[in-house]
Design a protein around this motif. Structure first.
Motif, PDB file in Angstrom:
ATOM      1  N   ASP A   1      -5.000   2.089  -4.330  1.00  0.00           N
ATOM      2  CA  ASP A   1      -6.593   1.342  -4.825  1.00  0.00           C
ATOM      3  C   ASP A   1      -7.065   1.202  -3.640  1.00  0.00           C
ATOM      4  O   ASP A   1      -6.840   0.649  -2.489  1.00  0.00           O
ATOM      5  N   GLN A   2      -7.954   1.006  -3.490  1.00  0.00           N
ATOM      6  CA  GLN A   2      -9.509   0.180  -3.004  1.00  0.00           C
ATOM      7  C   GLN A   2      -9.222  -0.594  -2.459  1.00  0.00           C
ATOM      8  O   GLN A   2      -9.500  -1.300  -1.412  1.00  0.00           O
ATOM      9  N   THR A   3      -9.077  -1.517  -3.412  1.00  0.00           N
ATOM     10  CA  THR A   3      -8.523  -3.194  -2.739  1.00  0.00           C
ATOM     11  C   THR A   3      -7.206  -3.467  -2.376  1.00  0.00           C
ATOM     12  O   THR A   3      -7.371  -3.757  -1.243  1.00  0.00           O
TER      13      THR A   3
ATOM     14  N   GLN B   1       0.927  -1.008   0.008  1.00  0.00           N
ATOM     15  CA  GLN B   1       0.000  -0.172  -0.343  1.00  0.00           C
ATOM     16  C   GLN B   1       0.530   1.130  -0.071  1.00  0.00           C
ATOM     17  O   GLN B   1       0.893   2.229  -0.477  1.00  0.00           O
TER      18      GLN B   1
END
Length: 84
Positions: free
Chosen positions: A42-44, A35
């Motif tokens: 990215d949200q995922t 991350q």
């Protein structure tokens, strides 16, 4: 043989719980590193990190309830709580 005590089911379960905690902690750290290294968040990736954190916290609470938490796991939680 003689004088040796057989490991109980509880002790085996406690060891398995600690192993699982360490595995989830490693996955959580790798998700955090991923991350941090990705430019466009990215949200995922964010969700994966939060899922791993939730799993770790759940397993840690279970270990505390069973009075099994090791020093390494306790230090991890203490350092994280100091940052909040």
């Amino acid at each position: 043989m003689f004088g040796r005590r057989k490991p109980t089911l509880r002790e085996a379960g406690d060891e398995a719980l600690l192993d699982l905690i360490y595995q989830v902690k490693d996955k959580w750290r790798s998700a955090q590193k991923t991350q941090a290294n990705v430019r466009g968040l990215d949200q995922t990736l964010e969700m994966e990190s939060k899922i791993q954190q939730a799993k770790f916290e759940f397993l840690y609470r279970q270990a505390r309830q069973r009075k099994v938490a090791s020093d390494a796991v306790s230090r991890e939680v203490a350092s994280r709580n100091a940052l909040r």
